[in-house]
Design a protein around this motif. Structure first.
Motif, short mmCIF file in Angstrom:
data_model
loop_
_atom_site.label_atom_id
_atom_site.label_comp_id
_atom_site.label_asym_id
_atom_site.label_seq_id
_atom_site.Cartn_x
_atom_site.Cartn_y
_atom_site.Cartn_z
N ALA A 100 0.86 -1.16 0.01
CA ALA A 100 0.24 0.03 0.01
C ALA A 100 0.95 1.27 0.13
O ALA A 100 2.09 1.13 0.35
CB ALA A 100 -1.04 0.11 1.06
N PHE A 101 0.21 2.36 -0.42
CA PHE A 101 0.98 3.59 -0.52
C PHE A 101 0.27 4.82 0.05
O PHE A 101 -1.01 4.88 0.05
CB PHE A 101 1.29 3.85 -2.03
N ALA A 102 1.12 5.59 0.75
CA ALA A 102 0.58 6.83 1.34
C ALA A 102 0.81 7.98 0.18
O ALA A 102 1.64 7.85 -0.54
CB ALA A 102 1.39 7.22 2.52
N LEU A 169 2.27 7.90 8.64
CA LEU A 169 3.51 7.13 8.14
C LEU A 169 4.28 6.92 9.45
O LEU A 169 4.59 7.84 10.01
CB LEU A 169 4.31 7.47 7.04
N PRO A 170 5.12 5.89 9.36
CA PRO A 170 5.99 5.89 10.63
C PRO A 170 7.34 6.73 10.68
O PRO A 170 7.48 7.17 9.36
CB PRO A 170 6.51 4.39 10.80
N PRO A 171 7.94 7.13 11.60
CA PRO A 171 9.14 8.07 11.45
C PRO A 171 10.14 7.26 10.50
O PRO A 171 10.13 5.86 10.16
CB PRO A 171 9.62 8.28 12.70
N ARG A 172 11.29 8.24 9.81
CA ARG A 172 11.87 7.78 8.86
C ARG A 172 13.21 8.64 8.73
O ARG A 172 12.86 9.75 8.92
CB ARG A 172 11.50 7.57 7.50
N HIS A 173 14.39 7.92 8.82
CA HIS A 173 15.53 8.80 8.96
C HIS A 173 15.55 9.60 7.60
O HIS A 173 15.33 8.91 6.63
CB HIS A 173 16.63 7.89 9.19
#
Length: 354
Positions: A100-102, A169-173
């Motif tokens: 799936a995509f945001a 969305l989850p955090p991401r570096h």
């Protein structure tokens, strides 16, 4: 050489990279993750990107209606994040068992909508593009890109009209493209990353890179939005060998050239007052490694600032054969500097450049 054009066109046609018309080529502004299909933990977006490009090419009503730089981003959620890449419509893979995509809209990078499934992505992209075109035709709205529509109507209203609701969305570096320069292992395979000095490579150097990459078993070169290219290779040994045969490209993450934005400059640009590329190449060996990431020095041949439209810690702007210096978009600090005088000013700042 005009006489060589027919052979070039024939070769491009054979490789499937020559579009049927300029309008078809202009609309295929699709950027995907540079490591797409190489990471077992991330979805392979290559087929989806091809489907989107084909759909855009077939949607003739959009060809002249969308701005020439209207773009789409497909992010696989892997380590080379595209979240900070400016775009009009962005899709990012959501971690989970079901693909799936945001969705992100230009001008509202912090607002997330969706989700959509793999099968819904292309129709949704076209729906948002048509919605943008329809908004441009409304009286009283002055819209050039998606960010303008978002600014005037709000991202939530644009998303709601396309049938989307808020998501997360989850955090991401943040992406650190310099970390992917040089040879890297990918399980049983590998790749080698090369930074392009000031984001440019000559046709001769490109041909040399392709030839030497092929000698090591490469079947493709991948251009990235990070002023670099990635070369997938069958083994880490091949990646290390290739890295040692192309000294004109950058594999050292601390190379100062990675932190310098440079426009075409004179004589290539008639509006430029200075030979920016020659001056930047002269400056670079004297500069210590800049700490942090991002552009630290912007060398512009005129006040238009084409190479880097955002404020940089230090900007050199060409004027009447010399440079004016600005720090962090503050009032002008110095005028009429030679490149030697500019270097002296820059060396005083390198300890505080982020």
């Amino acid at each position: 050489d005009a006489a060589a054009l027919p052979d070039l066109w024939a070769a491009m046609t054979a490789f499937g990279v020559l579009d049927q018309s300029p309008a078809t080529e202009a609309i295929r502004n699709v950027t995907i993750s540079p490591l797409a299909g190489l990471l077992p933990t991330a979805p392979d977006l290559r087929a989806i990107a091809q489907d989107l490009e084909s759909a855009l090419a077939a949607e003739v009503s959009l060809h002249d209606a969308l701005p020439g730089k209207f773009g789409f981003v497909l992010d696989d959620g892997g380590p080379l994040s595209l979240r900070d890449i400016a775009t009009d419509i962005g899709f990012e893979a959501i971690p989970g068992p079901i693909p799936a995509f945001a969705i992100r809209l230009g001008g509202a990078p912090g607002q997330i909508f969706g989700p959509c499934t793999t099968g819904e992505l292309v129709p949704l992209a076209l729906r948002l593009a048509h919605q943008f075109v329809a908004a441009r035709e409304q009286p009283g709205l002055h819209i050039k890109r998606m960010r303008d529509l978002v600014a005037q109507c709000g991202a939530a209203a644009v998303a709601q009209a396309a049938g989307l609701s808020s998501a997360a969305l989850p955090p991401r570096h943040p992406a650190n493209p310099s970390a992917y320069l040089g040879p890297h292992s990918l399980g049983h395979a590998a790749f080698c990353g090369f930074g392009l000095p000031f984001g440019q490579i000559t046709s001769t150097a490109f041909a040399q890179t392709a030839g030497r990459a092929a000698e090591q078993g490469a079947g493709e070169l991948r251009l990235t939005p990070f002023r670099a290219m990635l070369v997938p290779l069958p083994t880490l040994t091949a990646a290390r060998t290739l890295a040692g045969t192309l000294p004109d490209l950058i594999t050292d993450a601390t190379d100062p050239r990675l932190r310098i934005a440079v426009c075409t400059g004179a004589p290539g640009c008639p509006q430029a007052h200075t030979n920016t590329r020659a001056d930047a190449a002269w400056l670079a060996p004297f500069l210590p490694p800049f700490p942090g990431e991002g552009i630290a020095l912007h060398v512009s041949g005129c006040a238009k600032a084409c190479a880097h439209p955002h404020p940089a810690p230090i900007t050199l702007t060409g004027r009447e054969g010399a440079y004016d210096l600005v720090r962090n978009n503050n009032p002008l600090s110095a005028r009429g500097l030679s490149r030697e005088a500019a270097l002296s000013e820059i060396l005083q700042e390198t300890t505080v450049i982020p």
